[in-house]
Write an enzyme that holds these catalytic residues in place. Structure first.
Site, PDB file in Angstrom:
ATOM      1  N   HIS A   1     -10.253  -6.845  -3.595  1.00  0.00           N
ATOM      2  CA  HIS A   1     -10.029  -5.976  -2.825  1.00  0.00           C
ATOM      3  C   HIS A   1     -10.379  -6.095  -1.573  1.00  0.00           C
ATOM      4  O   HIS A   1     -11.224  -7.212  -1.236  1.00  0.00           O
ATOM      5  CB  HIS A   1     -10.951  -4.772  -3.392  1.00  0.00           C
ATOM      6  CG  HIS A   1     -10.776  -3.641  -2.077  1.00  0.00           C
ATOM      7  ND1 HIS A   1     -11.634  -3.336  -1.336  1.00  0.00           N
ATOM      8  CD2 HIS A   1      -9.669  -2.749  -1.809  1.00  0.00           C
ATOM      9  CE1 HIS A   1     -11.212  -2.295  -0.571  1.00  0.00           C
ATOM     10  NE2 HIS A   1     -10.200  -1.626  -0.889  1.00  0.00           N
TER      11      HIS A   1
ATOM     12  N   LYS B   1       0.928  -0.995  -0.003  1.00  0.00           N
ATOM     13  CA  LYS B   1       0.184   0.231   0.046  1.00  0.00           C
ATOM     14  C   LYS B   1       0.745   1.112  -0.084  1.00  0.00           C
ATOM     15  O   LYS B   1       1.799   1.446   0.717  1.00  0.00           O
ATOM     16  CB  LYS B   1      -0.817  -0.159   1.282  1.00  0.00           C
ATOM     17  CG  LYS B   1      -1.911   1.297   1.357  1.00  0.00           C
ATOM     18  CD  LYS B   1      -2.783   1.631   0.503  1.00  0.00           C
ATOM     19  CE  LYS B   1      -3.869   0.655   0.595  1.00  0.00           C
ATOM     20  NZ  LYS B   1      -5.092   0.565  -0.342  1.00  0.00           N
TER      21      LYS B   1
END
Lengths: 423, 423
Positions: free
Chosen positions: B321, B194
């Protein structure tokens, strides 16, 4: 595989033939016998699931190969079933070998062969869980499914036969009379004329006669690609305020896109978009505004639900295509249509044109042009064994082994060529 | 409604809170408590179905309104459930009111509110028929579902707290150490970082350090739209041979399309395509090559299957996701992924970051980076009532009522603004 699971223990594929009137279309005329195959899947738990599909010889051979491969499979494993069909067909997937009379160019047999087995497995899943197939597709959003009255130009009877009781329909007045019988007998709330038979002026006149006779009924015209782009635009201009959509006026995505760019009349298709691979180019070109679903062609009920979802996502309307069919197919069509939120147009059906069936009477009756969705387990229809035996006997003796509208037409008009892009 | 049908007799919506580490992202940092809502649907036949979703206050209020409206409904009627959710939400559908910390702009609450109830109904249908949820989605095509190790930049601990046992990860070496723990502990066969936290050069260096440390593992980088188009193209150029895809380098379909036009690196998204209405413009612009599915966001498992079918039809890759979640969500994600033929990339999951759960232990264990698909009826997980009680108590006392990554970040960096398009 889980303990206690009901597994496939026997699969029967039974070809049947039933009387079909001399209905005219772009590639010729319906033969005296229409063919279908009835698929029966039995399980170790004693369940029986039904499917129905085309019965051309090449398709039948493929169905039988798959039937042999299914023993021991879990009917709940539809993804596994599809892989198994693909593996069984192997390299033999070119051309569907199915019954379109030369009208469609189907590039892969996988979806057409998979379809009746998927429907039969859904019938089993529904029967074993006590739920109608519509529940397995998310639940019925309507209690009755609307169908459209399907009008055909036709001869009075097959060559050499007495006229059938529908009689000839070769001009606007006769088409209106046929429509009257459809509306009076079945209550249809919309009408579709199969065109591509006569010059466009005559078919437009028939539509205009229908409009005059039935001022409130939505009307459709489907010439199966008989026209050029220019003619399609002329017809769209003439019938713009009269028809709810024009189906396949001209062949191919590129041609349809040119027509679409020149008219506000919605264009529908069951010819240029008949597989998932056709959707991206058709959408990119805005070639069609309405897709005709057909679970026999699109790979069963769940993949037809996927098609419906794609139509919804991309703002396309949705209707349902029909070939000559019997009651097992009508049951599957009805459950699919019942559970499809965005069914924006009444479904097509050839059902009124047949005089025989393989299912027990008392379900799937038409009232007000609609069929009440069966609420019993599975598809909600049962085979009439005597009728199945009779129709199979007819298959054995009728001599027809594949749908050949053009070949049959040439027995009457030796020089006949399909009318594709003729006008 | 059919006689003998099992109907919904009680619906409980329980907000829970569980400890969450200070994971950094484009909009700020995770708060000390992550919120989720556990949905329990009971039926007149004594079945219990489970769902899990976001628990921001506005979302909770909507869940509770729907819960009250569900009594007497047939859990098989998912289309009816969806209509009921839409009717209950009425005009209140603007903004999802769900937990994205300001990262997503969700235009409609319907799909997010419907999702946990749909999952719970599928759990019931599976339990009552004796089949796993994967069967209801067409059958598992894989026995184990691969997940990706999800790496985060993070502080050593929440402000004022002792360091957590993951410690700080603020440079390439610390990211590699975090990855080592993920790979050693869970066996992940791919890694996702991320990003959107530090300047792109630093994040590229972290990816390159990961490549050096794990030469064989597919790598992904997701800056959540932190970059301009130009920067995105520079990063794509630098990492082209290193990453399997770049996720949301820049915001919006138009920006992603510009990046896509300038690189061969596949672009993935969970930001610019998060609802069906985004698919047509994204596909028309060729803005993304990989869509990240998320059943919480896309309206449950069946609509996520539709998304998968659309991705397959239009030649897009598919991954999954994750937000911070508990075991009910992991079970649903696992069944969905198991039954999705075209899951072309390992799924994301935040699962290793949590230390508490609401489900009984012994299922959904990670081995080799994969979770074995439960084969028991329904989702295959059971609530641990003591754990649920504890996490609900934590919700009541923790003070967090919505996800606010930016607000929380500003308690440490008062002038902080989200990094969207910053670099």
């Amino acid at each position: 595989m889980r303990a206690g699971t009901s597994l496939i223990s026997r699969v029967d594929v039974t070809p049947v033939a039933f009387r079909d009137p001399p209905l005219l279309n772009v590639v010729g005329v319906h033969q005296p016998w229409a063919l279908r195959a009835i698929v029966e899947i039995h399980t170790t738990a004693g369940s029986l699931g039904l499917g129905e599909t085309y019965a051309d010889e090449a398709h039948l051979a493929r169905l039988r190969a798959v039937a042999d491969a299914l023993l021991g499979q879990d009917p709940h494993d539809l993804n596994g079933l599809r892989r198994l069909v693909a593996a069984t067909l192997g390299r033999e997937t070119g051309g569907a070998g199915a019954s379109f009379g030369g009208m469609l160019d189907v590039s892969s047999a996988l979806d057409t062969v998979y379809s009746p087995f998927e429907v039969a497995c859904l019938d089993i899943i529904g029967r074993e869980s006590g739920h109608p197939v519509s529940d397995l597709l998310g639940g019925a959003v309507r209690e009755k499914v609307p169908f459209s009255g399907y009008l055909f130009y036709k001869w009075a009877g097959h060559p050499g036969d007495e006229p059938d009781d529908w009689g000839a329909a070769l001009d606007p007045d006769q088409i209106v009379a046929q429509a009257r019988r459809m509306v009076d007998g079945w209550g249809f709330g919309s009408l579709k004329l199969k065109g591509g038979v006569f010059p466009p002026d005559e078919e437009c006149a028939a539509i205009e006669a229908l409009r005059a006779a039935f001022p409130d009924l939505p009307l459709r015209l489907d010439p199966n690609g008989a026209w050029t782009v220019e003619t399609s635009l002329q017809v769209a201009d003439r019938l713009g305020g009269v028809i709810e959509y024009l189906e396949d006026p001209t062949p191919g995505i590129a041609g349809m896109a040119r027509v679409s760019a020149g008219t506000d009349v919605p264009l529908a298709t069951n010819m240029c978009v008949i597989a998932f691979e056709h959707l991206p180019p058709a959408i990119a070109a805005d070639a069609v505004q309405v897709v005709l679903s057909d679970h026999h062609l699109w790979g069963g009920l769940r993949r037809s639900a996927l098609l419906a979802g794609i139509a919804d996502t991309f703002g396309m309307g949705l209707s349902m295509h029909s070939n000559s069919h019997l009651g097992v197919s009508l049951a599957a069509m009805t459950h699919l249509a019942a559970s499809t939120e965005n069914l924006t147009y009444a479904c097509d059906t050839h059902y009124p044109w047949k005089t025989q069936d393989v299912i027990a009477k008392g379900v799937l009756e038409f009232s007000g042009g609609e069929v009440t969705v069966p609420t019993g387990p599975g598809l909600g229809v049962e085979l009439d064994r005597d009728a199945l035996g009779l129709l199979h006997e007819q298959y054995l003796t009728c001599g027809v082994r594949r749908r050949e509208d053009t070949v049959y037409m040439r027995t009457v008009e030796p020089g006949f060529e399909p009318n594709t892009s003729r006008w």
